[in-house]
Every structure is written in structure tokens, then in C-alpha cells.
Write an enzyme that holds these catalytic residues in place. Structure first.
Site, mmCIF file in Angstrom:
data_model
loop_
_atom_site.group_PDB
_atom_site.id
_atom_site.type_symbol
_atom_site.label_atom_id
_atom_site.label_comp_id
_atom_site.label_asym_id
_atom_site.label_seq_id
_atom_site.Cartn_x
_atom_site.Cartn_y
_atom_site.Cartn_z
ATOM 1 C CD GLN B 128 -2.601 1.320 2.568
ATOM 2 O OE1 GLN B 128 -1.986 1.446 3.620
ATOM 3 N NE2 GLN B 128 -3.909 1.275 2.507
ATOM 4 N N GLY B 129 0.677 2.113 -0.993
ATOM 5 C CA GLY B 129 1.395 3.388 -1.059
ATOM 6 C C GLY B 129 0.438 4.538 -0.811
ATOM 7 C CB SER B 131 1.306 6.775 5.044
ATOM 8 O OG SER B 131 0.144 6.313 5.676
ATOM 9 C CB SER B 163 2.958 -3.479 5.211
ATOM 10 O OG SER B 163 2.434 -2.566 6.104
ATOM 11 C CD GLU B 246 -6.693 -0.692 6.691
ATOM 12 O OE1 GLU B 246 -7.070 0.483 6.657
ATOM 13 O OE2 GLU B 246 -5.521 -1.046 6.503
#
Lengths: 314, 383
Positions: B128-129, B131, B163, B246
């Protein structure tokens, strides 16, 4: 598995809430409390609605519903702050004659008996059984300033033995049933304190905006909601366990429910006062009534501390 | 309200349990925590096994190879996995819980055909990109720029807290496609291949000593415009769809896992004679009660999702309460343990440290309180 309200439960909830909103006025109750009287007409209205005979079988003149319905109803009664021995009168349905039935646990030292003068009958629990005591036969000292202004109390040095209603099993079942219904009352107090804090945080302005805008206040109210919803979850699960597997199987679930509900109601009573600030510390404002009711109910049928002990040793 | 399992749910539970009994004995040992290529291979192989048994996407729609199971059955599935300590999603977390469901909901036919079956078969790892160093809780202020150039976007910027980036094939990337647009309106959601020229991954060491997170440096990375999920400028809405998944059943296995931690805690406290200590005993009893309440809250949230079809804000309430519970559990565990276990090699201390991230990841506890305060209680936004 469905831990949301079904149609009957939702209807009951709406009906009892409506009745309470119409009939329970806190100033009037405070006035009655000063004269140590119970609002008998409210009591009769609750009785007519089937609140006390809710779980009694239809053949015996009851409504014939289960514990899940009962906790939904008792949450609403808790929310209304309606005074009186609501739990004992419900537990006594089909067992004791009398419109208003009180209950107290026999201990070694002096006991606090709630609603003694208003009660037609008193049920005493001890490890040996359930005992029926005539309220007028109890030698008791009235308490001038009871902890909860809406719950008049007497101090009793020694409870009469009374007439036996049941053995140890009935006594244990009475206490477990009382514990869960008291948890539901506490849930109602928690929810009402949360709503009152939310309403005040929206209405009260400081620094040119509603205080609920500020995260320091907003987060206090959110934590009240989180505690309320945890308690609600534990109570719903305990009630369903009771209906499906019996009182004994529900013992630990009931302990978790009473623990969560007592913790939530006491913390929310205080948080509600805090959100109200200086006004919250006054006698006329309602928040102190939430806290004091929470304290009284937490102590009834086993406190949060005692439930924690029981759960640790399971 | 009721806790009865339907006959269908019971049958499903038995089928899952039976299947797990046949495959678990033949499963290779879990690779070490820092063996990233080993973990990637292990998690993909496990997903492949689930897929072949028809359990690759339990809650996914049938037309995308899923089982279309009810939220209640999804809970049953997670319970059965945890009962026998079966592997979790591991490095496939983003692929299975974010990217797959987001593509099913928002992707084009071509995007779905390209990725959804591959994710389900255990052939793709995603990261996941979202933040950035200057855009954490204030995610909408992100500055990674994607400039349109013909049929492509050219992307430059920096992501963080990514992550499993070092083993990922694809990244769900939230970028700014229109810096002039009002907040939340200039963002787009892109599928970025991790082997594209200009992508640099630099692992970040966390307070536990592990390297499960990375920084991502993007230097004129070229991504086809056809990799955009949703419209240009529609990325915030798509990201909210992603977050919705999520916050659904995300922490169920962690909660169930804590049952084992409580069991250990009780045994340790009893062996040390500490259950006779009223302070320890009551703190422990409160944990037991809170666990029951959290499990019941999970059941209520699942019931609500089963009725409405979407995970509600109950997930935010759960996450807040669970973060606190897990921290209390870790602290009490440390209190009753002998001093010899105060080492970062101790799995419980490591787990306690790791759990600190629970109150930060996927929206900090403070952001969760804002969400609940504003959306459930109707309190005004601060600005």
C-alpha cells in the site's frame, strides 16, 4: 447468529421508551423522593405494559418472552432513571404476590435495603435459599441522605429469617437473573449519560463554537460511547446465552456483562459531569443522578470488582 | 437476537475444519520473521492451497471466484483457522483485504481480469502506497505527483509505512493528479508495478527490530493511465472504499489470538502465586470480561454487516477498544513474567511491542475518535 434487535425487540424498545418519556419526569421524581414515596401510577403503567411479567409464561398470566427481550426493556427503564425495585419485582413474577417487591442479600453486617417502605414484599437471598420477608416486620433505620436521591434506603442490622421460597439453586438463579437485568439498567444509564453529554457538547458554546468541536471534549464523549457499546454487546450475548443454554451456562457471560456495564455507567456518569463542567456539579443538573444511580446499581447483585474476581478464577 | 448457528453455518464450519485437518500436517514450517523471500513463498503457497479448496476468497462474490459467504460464515472461517493456528494472510494482507475487493468494486473489466484471479490463486503480492512523510493522519494532503504524459502518468514522490514493499509485485498507489483542485478532489488511485524503473524500496526498521515496513522513493515512474482505478480526481472516494474493507473483519484473528495470550498469562500468574494478589487477579478478570465484550461486539458488527451488506462504523469502535485491551494484556503479562523473560527475543514481549502499532495503523485511535464523534455522534468537525 444475529446480535442485533429483531422486530419484537425493536418494538418493545420503542414502546417502553415512549412510555418512560411521557411518564418519567425527574423533577417530579425528586419531589416524590423527598417524601420517600414511589410513583405508584407509573409503577402500575409499567406493570400493565408487562414489564414485570415479561418472562412469565403466558399460561401463568405473563407475556412469555425471553431474556433478550427483557434486557432491551430494562435498558430503557435504566435510561429513564425510573425509580423502584424494578429488578426484584420482575424476578418475583409468579413467585411472590405483591405489586412492588424488593430484594436484599443477607450479609453478616448491617444491610442497606432499598425501597423498603414502598415494597409489599421483600425477598432475602442467602447461600441457603430465597426467603420471603414481610417489610413491616423489619426493624430498620431510614437513611436521611441516600446515595442515590431517587433510591430511598434503610439500614437494617438484622434481617428476619422469613418464610422459605426456594433453596440454594433458586437463590443462585435469582442472583444471576438480577445481575443481568441490573447490567441492562446500567447500560441504559450509560447510554443516557452519553446522549446527555453529546447534546450538551453540541449546545454549549465557548471560544465562539460548540465545545463538542474540540477534540479534547469530543474524544471524552466518544469514549463514553465505546464503553456503552462494549457493555451492550456483552449484555446481548449474555441474554442470548441465557435463553439458549440456561442460567448456569450463562454465569460467566453475565459476569462479563455486569463488569462491562458497571464500569461503563460509573465512568460515563463522571464523564458526563466533566463535559457539563461547573453546571454538571450542581444539584439541579441531571448528571449527578446518572452517577449516583450507577453507583447504586453497580453495588447491586455483585459489583464490577466482584465480577472481575469471578472471571479471573474461572 | 440469537447466537444460534444455522445448519448451513454448521456445515460450513465442519467442512473448513475437516479440510484444515487434512492439509495442516503436510504444511512446511513457517519461515523466520526476517526471511522475506521465504515468507513470500510460504504465504503464496498457502493462498494457492486455499484457492484450490475453494476457500481463496471466502467473502468474495462468486463471479470473481469467491465463495460469496455471508459475513457470519466469514467469521466462522476465521474462527476455524485460528482454532488450529493455521497461517494467516501474511504478506498478502493488502492484496486480499484491500486491492482485490477494491478492484472488484471499482476496477475496469481489464483491471479485474488482470489481477483478481491472480490474487485469488496466490500469484500476486501487493503493498500500500498511501501514507507519506508529511501526510499521515492528514492523508488528503499527500504530495506524490502524477503528471499525465500521453497514455501514461509520470510519478515522483515518496511514500512511507509501506508494509511488505520489498516482496510486493504491485502497489496500490494514491497520488495527486491535480494540485490545484480542492482537498480530496485532486487524488487518483493507481496500480503501480513494483518493478517499474524509478521505484526504490528502502526498508525501515521498526521499534520491534523488524523490517516489515519500507520507504518508497518514486523518481519519474511511468505507469499506464489504464492502471487508474476510478476516475481521475476520484482517488479519495476509492481509497475510502479500500478502508471500508480494512475496518471490516480486519482484527478478528488478532482478537482470537489474544485468547491464547490470556491463557499463558493466567498459567504464568498462577505458577508465580500471583493470582492470590487481588490487584493482579482483578486486572486479569477485567481482561477476561473485556475479551468477552469484544467478541460479542465482533458478533454484533458481523450481524449488522449481514443485514446491511456493508461493514459499519462498529469497526472503528472495535479497533479503539481492542487497541486498549491488547495494551493492557501486554502490560499485565510483563508484570507477572519472571525477569529472565524481559528480552526482545521473548515472543510475548515482541508481540506486546508490535501491538503498539494497533493504535496507529489503519487510522490512529485519535482519528478513529474523530470519525466516531463526527459520523456517529454528530459532533462538529474541528475545522
Amino acid at each position: 447468529m444475529d446480535l442485533q434487535l429483531d422486530d419484537i425487540e425493536a418494538e418493545l424498545q420503542a414502546g417502553v421508551r415512549q412510555l418512560c418519556e411521557q411518564r418519567v419526569s425527574l423533577p417530579a421524581l425528586l419531589d416524590l423522593a423527598t417524601h420517600r414515596q414511589l410513583d405508584r401510577s407509573l409503577w402500575d403503567a409499567l406493570g400493565a405494559m408487562g414489564v414485570f411479567s415479561l418472562r412469565l409464561e403466558a399460561a401463568a398470566g405473563g407475556v412469555g418472552l425471553g431474556t433478550t427481550e427483557a434486557v432491551v426493556v430494562y435498558e430503557e427503564l435504566g435510561r429513564s432513571l425510573a425509580p423502584g425495585p424494578l429488578v426484584a419485582t420482575h424476578l418475583a413474577a409468579g413467585l411472590v404476590t405483591g405489586t412492588v417487591v424488593g430484594s436484599v442479600e443477607r450479609t453478616d453486617g448491617p444491610a442497606i435495603v432499598e425501597h423498603l417502605t414502598a415494597s409489599d414484599a421483600l425477598v432475602v437471598t442467602d447461600p441457603d435459599g430465597l426467603w420471603l420477608v414481610e417489610p413491616t416486620s423489619v426493624s430498620a433505620q431510614p437513611v436521611d441522605a441516600p446515595m442515590d436521591p431517587l433510591t430511598p434506603t434503610h439500614i437494617v442490622d438484622r434481617l428476619p429469617q422469613g418464610e422459605q421460597l426456594g433453596g440454594p439453586a433458586e437463590s443462585a438463579r435469582w442472583i444471576l437473573g438480577g445481575r443481568l437485568l441490573t447490567a441492562a439498567l446500567l447500560l441504559g444509564v450509560s447510554a443516557r449519560a452519553t446522549d446527555a453529554a453529546r447534546d450538551y457538547a453540541l449546545a454549549r458554546e465557548q471560544f465562539g463554537r460548540p465545545i463538542g468541536t474540540f477534540q479534547a471534549v469530543k474524544h471524552l464523549v466518544v469514549d463514553m460511547l465505546v464503553r456503552t457499546e462494549l457493555a451492550r454487546s456483552a449484555i446481548y450475548a449474555a441474554a442470548a446465552t441465557l435463553d439458549e443454554a440456561g442460567t448456569d451456562a450463562g454465569r460467566l457471560a453475565i459476569a462479563s456483562a455486569k463488569l462491562a456495564a458497571g464500569t461503563a455507567a460509573v465512568a460515563n456518569g463522571k464523564a458526563c459531569i466533566q463535559v457539563h463542567g461547573g453546571v454538571g456539579f450542581t444539584w439541579e443538573a441531571e448528571p449527578h443522578l446518572y452517577l449516583k444511580r450507577a453507583w447504586a446499581l453497580d453495588a447491586a447483585f455483585g459489583s464490577a470488582h466482584e465480577q472481575a474476581d469471578e472471571l479471573a478464577l474461572r | 437476537m440469537d447466537l444460534h448457528a444455522t445448519p448451513e453455518d454448521e456445515t460450513f464450519r465442519r467442512e473448513v475444519a475437516d479440510w484444515l485437518q487434512t492439509v495442516l500436517p503436510a504444511l512446511p514450517p513457517q519461515p523466520a520473521a526476517d526471511d522475506w523471500s521465504g515468507r513470500r513463498a510460504f504465504d503464496l503457497a498457502w493462498q494457492r492451497q486455499l484457492f484450490e479448496a475453494g476457500l481463496g476468497g471466502v467473502s468474495w462474490p462468486k463471479e470473481f471466484g469467491g465463495l460469496d459467504a455471508s459475513p457470519t460464515q466469514h467469521l466462522v472461517f476465521l474462527e476455524e483457522l485460528e482454532r488450529v493456528r493455521a497461517p494467516g494472510v501474511g504478506v498478502l494482507f493488502v492484496a486480499l483485504l484491500h486491492a482485490g475487493p477494491t478492484l472488484i468494486a471499482e476496477g475496469t473489466e481489464a483491471q479485474r481480469a488482470r489481477h483478481v484471479p491472480a490474487i485469488l490463486r496466490g500469484e500476486e503480492v501487493w503493498c500500500q502506497g498511501f501514507s507519506e512523510p508529511d501526510a499521515g493522519s492528514d492523508l488528503a494532503s499527500l504530495r506524490t505527483r502524477a503528471v499525465r504524459d500521453g497514455d501514461s502518468y509520470v510519478i515522483s514522490g515518496q511514500k512511507v509505512w509501506t508494509s511488505n514493499a520489498q516482496v510486493a509485485d504491485y502497489c496500490e498507489l494514491l497520488v495527486c493528479t491535480d494540485p490545484a483542485a480542492p482537498r480530496h478532489r485532486g487524488l487518483s488511485w493507481l496500480i503501480m508495478p513494483m518493478d517499474a524503473p524509478g521505484v526504490t524500496v528502502r526498508p525501515l526498521r521498526t521499534m520491534t527490530g523488524s523490517e516489515e515496513f519500507s520507504e518508497l522513493f518514486l523518481d519519474e515512474v511511468r505507469v499506464p493511465a489504464s492502471n487508474r482505478v476510478g476516475g481521475e480526481g476520484d482517488g479519495w472516494r476509492v481509497a475510502m472504499v479500500t478502508f471500508g474493507f480494512e475496518r471490516g473483519t480486519g482484527f478478528v484473528r488478532e482478537l482470537l489470538e489474544s485468547q491464547e495470550l490470556m491463557h499463558d498469562l493466567r498459567a504464568t500468574a498462577q505458577a508465580a502465586g500471583l493470582l492470590a494478589d487481588a490487584g493482579v487477579r482483578r486486572s486479569f478478570g477485567r481482561l477476561v470480561g473485556t475479551y468477552d465484550a469484544l467478541w460479542a461486539l465482533t458478533q454484533r458488527n458481523v450481524s449488522s454487516a449481514a443485514r446491511s451488506g456493508v461493514p459499519g462504523l462498529g469497526g472503528s469502535i472495535f479497533k479503539l477498544a481492542y487497541s486498549q485491551f491488547r495494551d493492557d494484556l501486554g502490560e499485565l503479562s510483563m508484570l507477572v513474567q519472571p525477569p529472565s523473560r524481559r528480552t526482545m527475543a521473548d515472543p510475548q514481549l515482541l508481540g506486546h511491542c508490535h501491538a503498539i502499532s494497533t493504535a496507529i495503523a489503519a487510522g490512529t485511535s485519535q482519528v478513529q475518535r474523530n470519525i466516531i464523534g463526527e459520523r456517529l455522534l454528530g459532533l462538529p468537525k474541528e475545522r
